[in-house]
Design a protein around this motif. Structure first.
Motif, PDB file in Angstrom:
ATOM      1  N   LYS A 183     -11.768   0.848   0.618  1.00 17.94           N
ATOM      2  CA  LYS A 183     -11.617   1.051  -0.823  1.00 17.94           C
ATOM      3  C   LYS A 183     -10.172   0.807  -1.255  1.00 17.94           C
ATOM      4  CE  LYS A 183     -15.454   4.247  -1.539  1.00 17.94           C
ATOM      5  NZ  LYS A 183     -16.388   3.275  -1.970  1.00 17.94           N
ATOM      6  N   GLU A 184      -9.229   1.126  -0.389  1.00 20.89           N
ATOM      7  CA  GLU A 184      -7.821   0.888  -0.687  1.00 20.89           C
ATOM      8  C   GLU A 184      -7.544  -0.618  -0.711  1.00 20.89           C
ATOM      9  OE1 GLU A 184      -3.752   1.983  -1.402  1.00 20.89           O
ATOM     10  OE2 GLU A 184      -5.682   2.907  -1.784  1.00 20.89           O
ATOM     11  N   LEU A 236      -7.183   0.992   7.907  1.00 20.24           N
ATOM     12  CA  LEU A 236      -6.859   0.976   6.481  1.00 20.24           C
ATOM     13  C   LEU A 236      -8.173   1.075   5.704  1.00 20.24           C
ATOM     14  CD1 LEU A 236      -4.589   0.707   4.376  1.00 20.24           C
ATOM     15  CD2 LEU A 236      -4.942  -1.746   4.435  1.00 20.24           C
ATOM     16  N   ASP A 237      -8.227   1.994   4.774  1.00 21.56           N
ATOM     17  CA  ASP A 237      -9.447   2.264   4.020  1.00 21.56           C
ATOM     18  C   ASP A 237      -9.895   1.040   3.222  1.00 21.56           C
ATOM     19  OD1 ASP A 237     -11.508   4.052   3.002  1.00 21.56           O
ATOM     20  OD2 ASP A 237     -10.413   3.979   1.106  1.00 21.56           O
ATOM     21  N   ARG A 249      -8.969  -1.886  -3.918  1.00 25.86           N
ATOM     22  CA  ARG A 249      -8.158  -1.465  -5.055  1.00 25.86           C
ATOM     23  C   ARG A 249      -6.927  -2.353  -5.225  1.00 25.86           C
ATOM     24  NH1 ARG A 249      -3.913   1.662  -6.315  1.00 25.86           N
ATOM     25  NH2 ARG A 249      -3.368   2.262  -4.202  1.00 25.86           N
ATOM     26  N   LEU A 250      -6.325  -2.775  -4.113  1.00 22.34           N
ATOM     27  CA  LEU A 250      -5.092  -3.551  -4.184  1.00 22.34           C
ATOM     28  C   LEU A 250      -5.298  -5.044  -3.922  1.00 22.34           C
ATOM     29  CD1 LEU A 250      -2.529  -1.092  -2.587  1.00 22.34           C
ATOM     30  CD2 LEU A 250      -2.750  -1.729  -4.966  1.00 22.34           C
ATOM     31  N   HIS A 294       0.823  -1.207   0.000  1.00 24.65           N
ATOM     32  CA  HIS A 294       0.000   0.000   0.000  1.00 24.65           C
ATOM     33  C   HIS A 294       0.863   1.265   0.000  1.00 24.65           C
ATOM     34  CE1 HIS A 294      -4.118  -1.651   0.426  1.00 24.65           C
ATOM     35  NE2 HIS A 294      -3.419  -2.712   0.751  1.00 24.65           N
TER      36      HIS A 294
END
Length: 167
Positions: free
Chosen positions: A62-63, A59-60, A66-67, A23
């Motif tokens: 959406k993040e 930790l978001d 995304r990963l 991240h």
């Protein structure tokens, strides 16, 4: 020395660090090389639990979404060594995946050709045929309803809310 006394917690800490480094922008190759010993033998359950812990720690979501593919790439070799539920006939995950394949097949072999045929002909009969194929696809709601009502509560029962949110 503490890592030897509490190896499991130390491993979790290192696995969380793997994801955090991704991240922060590190490459898959860099992270795999640095953490090759700790990555070996990780299970999908461990990975899900670690992602959930990171979400709980702020930790978001959406993040993480995304990963998600990047996480899987780092851990792929280790995860592929395990016997997966989708390979066990009768397991709900196996059934869900088979249904996914049947849906894709129906779309590719029936709906797409019927749509093309209707585009070219414009005939009422071709429109009816396409509608018949689409009506069969409407049963997809049952598939997703079972996933939501069978699989997600099981995951949430064990405090795993990240993966259902990602899905």
């Amino acid at each position: 020395m503490s890592e030897l006394i509490n190896n499991r917690e130390y491993r979790r800490k290192l696995l969380k660090e793997v994801i955090k480094e991704l991240h922060r922008g590190k490459s898959v190759a860099e992270v795999k090389e640095k953490f090759k010993d700790v990555i070996d033998g990780i299970t999908s359950t461990e990975l899900s639990a670690i992602e959930q812990e990171l979400i709980n720690e702020g930790l978001d979501l959406k993040e993480v979404q995304r990963l998600c593919d990047v996480h899987a790439e780092v851990f792929r070799d280790s995860l592929e060594q395990l016997k997966k539920p989708e390979t066990i006939p009768g397991h709900p995950v196996h059934t869900f995946k088979e249904e996914n394949r049947a849906i894709e097949k129906h779309i590719n072999e029936n709906i797409k050709p019927a749509l093309e045929k209707l585009k070219n002909s414009g005939s009422f009969e071709d429109a009816q045929k396409l509608l018949e194929h689409i009506n069969l696809l409407m049963d997809i709601d049952k598939h997703y309803s079972r996933k939501e009502n069978l699989l997600f509560p099981y995951l949430e029962k064990y405090g795993i809310t990240g993966p259902p949110s990602v899905m």
